[in-house]
Motif scaffolding. Structure first.
Motif, mmCIF file in Angstrom:
data_model
loop_
_atom_site.group_PDB
_atom_site.id
_atom_site.type_symbol
_atom_site.label_atom_id
_atom_site.label_comp_id
_atom_site.label_asym_id
_atom_site.label_seq_id
_atom_site.Cartn_x
_atom_site.Cartn_y
_atom_site.Cartn_z
ATOM 1 N N LYS A 151 57.763 -3.129 3.620
ATOM 2 C CA LYS A 151 56.776 -4.212 3.614
ATOM 3 C C LYS A 151 55.392 -3.707 3.209
ATOM 4 O O LYS A 151 54.397 -4.408 3.394
ATOM 5 C CB LYS A 151 56.708 -4.855 4.995
ATOM 6 C CG LYS A 151 58.020 -5.461 5.465
ATOM 7 C CD LYS A 151 57.895 -5.970 6.890
ATOM 8 C CE LYS A 151 59.232 -6.514 7.401
ATOM 9 N NZ LYS A 151 59.133 -6.948 8.821
ATOM 10 N N ASP A 152 55.335 -2.510 2.689
ATOM 11 C CA ASP A 152 54.045 -1.917 2.356
ATOM 12 C C ASP A 152 53.275 -2.793 1.368
ATOM 13 O O ASP A 152 53.866 -3.459 0.511
ATOM 14 C CB ASP A 152 54.246 -0.519 1.761
ATOM 15 C CG ASP A 152 52.997 0.330 1.850
ATOM 16 O OD1 ASP A 152 52.879 1.110 2.812
ATOM 17 O OD2 ASP A 152 52.125 0.208 0.982
ATOM 18 N N THR A 153 51.967 -2.764 1.492
ATOM 19 C CA THR A 153 51.128 -3.602 0.638
ATOM 20 C C THR A 153 50.935 -3.017 -0.761
ATOM 21 O O THR A 153 50.526 -3.735 -1.673
ATOM 22 C CB THR A 153 49.739 -3.791 1.278
ATOM 23 O OG1 THR A 153 49.159 -2.507 1.539
ATOM 24 C CG2 THR A 153 49.852 -4.564 2.584
ATOM 25 N N TRP B 140 52.424 -1.528 -4.215
ATOM 26 C CA TRP B 140 53.679 -1.702 -4.944
ATOM 27 C C TRP B 140 54.410 -0.382 -5.178
ATOM 28 O O TRP B 140 55.648 -0.343 -5.155
ATOM 29 C CB TRP B 140 53.427 -2.410 -6.284
ATOM 30 C CG TRP B 140 52.709 -1.586 -7.313
ATOM 31 C CD1 TRP B 140 51.382 -1.554 -7.556
ATOM 32 C CD2 TRP B 140 53.297 -0.666 -8.246
ATOM 33 N NE1 TRP B 140 51.085 -0.676 -8.561
ATOM 34 C CE2 TRP B 140 52.244 -0.120 -9.010
ATOM 35 C CE3 TRP B 140 54.600 -0.255 -8.505
ATOM 36 C CZ2 TRP B 140 52.462 0.818 -10.007
ATOM 37 C CZ3 TRP B 140 54.816 0.676 -9.506
ATOM 38 C CH2 TRP B 140 53.766 1.205 -10.247
ATOM 39 N N LYS C 194 56.395 0.490 -2.124
ATOM 40 C CA LYS C 194 57.549 -0.412 -2.008
ATOM 41 C C LYS C 194 58.617 -0.079 -3.056
ATOM 42 O O LYS C 194 59.815 -0.185 -2.783
ATOM 43 C CB LYS C 194 57.092 -1.866 -2.152
ATOM 44 C CG LYS C 194 58.188 -2.882 -1.883
ATOM 45 C CD LYS C 194 57.649 -4.308 -1.935
ATOM 46 C CE LYS C 194 56.832 -4.635 -0.719
ATOM 47 N NZ LYS C 194 56.474 -6.073 -0.642
ATOM 48 N N ASN D 70 63.145 -9.409 1.201
ATOM 49 C CA ASN D 70 61.730 -9.104 0.997
ATOM 50 C C ASN D 70 61.511 -8.489 -0.385
ATOM 51 O O ASN D 70 60.575 -8.858 -1.110
ATOM 52 C CB ASN D 70 61.251 -8.152 2.090
ATOM 53 C CG ASN D 70 59.828 -7.680 1.888
ATOM 54 O OD1 ASN D 70 58.931 -8.475 1.643
ATOM 55 N ND2 ASN D 70 59.609 -6.373 1.986
ATOM 56 N N GLU E 102 59.541 -9.960 -4.362
ATOM 57 C CA GLU E 102 58.427 -9.206 -4.933
ATOM 58 C C GLU E 102 58.207 -9.613 -6.398
ATOM 59 O O GLU E 102 59.154 -9.672 -7.183
ATOM 60 C CB GLU E 102 58.721 -7.706 -4.847
ATOM 61 C CG GLU E 102 57.698 -6.816 -5.502
ATOM 62 C CD GLU E 102 56.329 -6.920 -4.886
ATOM 63 O OE1 GLU E 102 55.367 -7.029 -5.655
ATOM 64 O OE2 GLU E 102 56.231 -6.898 -3.638
#
Length: 360
Positions: free
Chosen positions: A198-200, A202, A205, A234, A238
């Motif tokens: 869920k990291d902000t 990219w 992620k 999730n 993206e």
């Protein structure tokens, strides 16, 4: 420096201690190019030292560990920024040396270095390097020590303010996961992966997406349904193209790890695939074509998992890609090479029916 291993072998233990070790100490403190040369031959040097037996152990434990600590922890000459290739050499040397450090000594020697690196709040590069070492050293570390000291640090790194540190956690997470018990993986490592997914940023992620199949291999069906599928959803939402490409790229391998008997629980994967083909076939962009090429490559895996009954849903996607207006070979060739597999999956009756339709 290049001939140090030869001198050690030729002179013997006493002369090595009396002459060679002091020479190394002096020269490695002079210029980086000399230090770099020493760490190039470091494994050969260690190999010659261990041939002397137990009497030479202090050279490994006391002298070499201290020398490496001066470079990686003290960092007086800022080599992390100035000479990253040399840092890599030294880190590789520490991993190689750790094989010959006794278990009871690893904590206060080898791992003490890495923990000090990890706790340097002012040096992002040092923390990134420490995370890399955690992953490399885990096969040689006492499991209890790792559980008590290293895993908490890894968990802390998942919240590190530096995206590069969090990215390195993702890079090393599979190696760490494969070397801990199932219970520790479930309770302490999986939550770290969930957070990274869920990291902000990219690029963090993206790595989390790339390791999804390896993480899935460590999970039973219940964990996959309860924890992994929400993570995939999730990922599927993206919008960043680099992340989306990785999601599509790993889909085939990911789906091959799932239980076909439970395919009804994974229909979201089928919907994601169909929607992706539809969306990225609408515009003629290089990035879009690349995503479609990954979809084409994974088509047989998707069809095989969901079975011939899914052909009616997947057929429009096949036609869209097969009729690519630009006739992009990256899309057409995977489909063409998979025709035989597709025919086997849908069976002779459906295959003949599709043949008749194509003739008409």
């Amino acid at each position: 420096m290049e001939n140090i291993p030869f001198y050690v072998k030729t002179l013997g233990f006493k002369e090595t201690v009396e002459y060679i070790v002091p020479i190394i100490s002096d020269l490695t403190r002079e210029k980086e190019i000399i230090s770099s040369k020493f760490f190039e031959i470091f494994p050969k040097f260690v190999d010659e030292i261990i041939k002397f037996g137990d009497k030479s152990y202090f050279i490994l434990k006391d002298y070499l560990v201290k020398l490496i600590s001066e470079f990686l922890v003290d960092n007086n000459n800022n080599i992390y920024k100035k000479n990253p290739s040399m840092v890599k050499q030294i880190m590789d040397g520490l991993v190689y040396l750790s094989k010959y450090i006794k278990s009871e000594d690893k904590g206060e020697s080898v791992l003490a270095i890495v923990i000090k690196m990890a706790q340097d709040d002012d040096d992002e590069l040092k923390r990134v390097a420490s995370m890399s070492l955690f992953g490399a050293l885990i096969p040689y570390v006492d499991k209890d020590y790792f559980r008590l000291f290293i895993i908490p640090q890894v968990k802390s790194f998942a919240d590190d303010p530096s995206g590069n540190v969090r990215k390195e956690v993702a890079n090393q997470l599979c190696n760490i996961s494969q070397n801990v018990s199932k219970e520790i993986f479930k309770k302490r490592i999986l939550p770290v992966y969930q957070k990274l997914s869920k990291d902000t940023l990219w690029f963090v992620k993206k790595v989390a997406v790339e390791i999804l199949p390896k993480i899935t291999k460590l999970c039973d069906n219940n964990i996959i349904l309860k924890n992994i599928m929400p993570i995939f959803k999730n990922f599927a939402n993206e919008e960043k193209l680099e992340v989306k490409l990785s999601v599509v790229e790993t889909l085939g391998e990911f789906i091959s790890l799932l239980d076909k008997k439970e395919s009804n629980n994974f229909t979201d994967l089928l919907d994601f695939y169909i929607k992706t083909v539809q969306k990225f076939s609408e515009k003629n962009k290089r990035e879009y074509k690349l995503i479609l090429s990954k979809c084409a490559f994974n088509f047989p895996a998707i069809l095989d998992f969901f079975g011939k009954d899914s052909w009616s849903k997947l057929k429009p996607s096949f036609i869209i890609m097969a009729n690519d207006k630009e006739k992009d070979e990256r899309i057409k060739l995977p489909l063409a090479s998979a025709i035989g597999d597709i025919a086997d999956i849908i069976g002779p009756e459906l295959t003949e029916e599709e043949d008749r339709k194509s003739v008409v």
